[in-house]
Design a protein around this motif. Structure first.
Motif, PDB file in Angstrom:
ATOM      1  N   ASP A 112      18.751  67.597 -26.573  1.00  0.00           N
ATOM      2  CA  ASP A 112      19.717  66.564 -26.144  1.00  0.00           C
ATOM      3  C   ASP A 112      19.560  65.227 -26.588  1.00  0.00           C
ATOM      4  N   ASN A 113      20.236  64.161 -26.610  1.00  0.00           N
ATOM      5  CA  ASN A 113      20.112  62.849 -27.193  1.00  0.00           C
ATOM      6  C   ASN A 113      19.594  62.132 -26.077  1.00  0.00           C
ATOM      7  N   HIS A 114      19.458  62.778 -24.801  1.00  0.00           N
ATOM      8  CA  HIS A 114      18.806  62.094 -23.769  1.00  0.00           C
ATOM      9  C   HIS A 114      17.371  62.433 -23.313  1.00  0.00           C
ATOM     10  N   LEU A 115      16.515  61.701 -22.695  1.00  0.00           N
ATOM     11  CA  LEU A 115      15.306  62.183 -22.246  1.00  0.00           C
ATOM     12  C   LEU A 115      15.442  63.433 -21.502  1.00  0.00           C
ATOM     13  N   VAL A 116      14.736  64.294 -21.598  1.00  0.00           N
ATOM     14  CA  VAL A 116      14.751  65.593 -20.680  1.00  0.00           C
ATOM     15  C   VAL A 116      13.365  65.845 -20.492  1.00  0.00           C
ATOM     16  N   VAL A 133       0.851  66.291 -21.138  1.00  0.00           N
ATOM     17  CA  VAL A 133       0.739  67.560 -21.553  1.00  0.00           C
ATOM     18  C   VAL A 133       1.076  67.704 -23.263  1.00  0.00           C
ATOM     19  N   THR A 134       0.939  68.631 -23.755  1.00  0.00           N
ATOM     20  CA  THR A 134       1.460  68.866 -25.170  1.00  0.00           C
ATOM     21  C   THR A 134       2.767  69.552 -25.335  1.00  0.00           C
ATOM     22  N   ILE A 135       3.592  69.052 -25.819  1.00  0.00           N
ATOM     23  CA  ILE A 135       5.015  69.391 -26.029  1.00  0.00           C
ATOM     24  C   ILE A 135       5.500  69.704 -27.367  1.00  0.00           C
ATOM     25  N   GLU A 136       6.422  70.457 -27.779  1.00  0.00           N
ATOM     26  CA  GLU A 136       6.934  70.423 -29.095  1.00  0.00           C
ATOM     27  C   GLU A 136       7.927  69.535 -29.130  1.00  0.00           C
ATOM     28  N   VAL A 137       8.218  68.740 -30.345  1.00  0.00           N
ATOM     29  CA  VAL A 137       9.396  68.017 -30.683  1.00  0.00           C
ATOM     30  C   VAL A 137       9.760  68.259 -32.172  1.00  0.00           C
ATOM     31  N   PHE A 138      10.824  67.390 -32.342  1.00  0.00           N
ATOM     32  CA  PHE A 138      11.383  67.299 -33.818  1.00  0.00           C
ATOM     33  C   PHE A 138      10.341  66.701 -34.632  1.00  0.00           C
TER      34      PHE A 138
END
Length: 140
Positions: A112-116, A133-138
């Motif tokens: 999304d273009n908004h914070l999720v 936490v660790t997350i996956e991002v672009f």
């Protein structure tokens, strides 16, 4: 938050979605296995009689009463809408919308273009707390 803020605006003949204030959260909540026992679509007769999780009912309704948006998003199919709406009403869940037909499986990625923010239900439904936490991002 007033109903006026949530009412769809009309622009000519076109409807647009409401803009929520910054302090209002938009909760997207699963049903089976999250607010009640896990009832698969292959056993629709159980959908009418499954028991709500008391902590989920209290928490969801508290969020609703604070002015947050509640949308249930379920893998139940459109043919199960009536039994689902009736179950939600009979069990006292307050909500704004219900989306049917979420694909089943556990590897969801919301882009999304908004914070999720995503929170996995693990058997205890409470107000949310902040954790690192660790997350996956672009890749940047």
């Amino acid at each position: 938050m007033s109903d006026e803020l949530l009412r769809k605006a009309k622009v000519g003949e076109e409807s647009i979605s409401p803009v929520l204030p910054e302090d209002v959260k938009n909760y997207l909540i699963d049903i089976d296995g999250t607010i009640t026992e896990d009832v698969p679509n292959e056993e629709p007769e159980r959908m009418a009689t499954c028991k709500a999780f008391p902590d989920a009912l209290a928490t969801v309704n508290r969020w609703y009463d604070k002015g947050h948006r509640i949308c249930f998003f379920t893998s139940r199919t459109e043919e199960h809408r009536e039994v689902t709406e009736k179950w939600l009403a009979e069990n006292g869940f307050k909500y704004h919308s219900l989306l049917m037909g979420k694909p089943r499986g556990g590897n969801y990625h919301w882009i999304d273009n908004h914070l999720v923010r995503a929170t996995r239900y693990k058997g205890k439904f409470t107000d949310l707390v902040e954790k690192k936490v660790t997350i996956e991002v672009f890749e940047e």
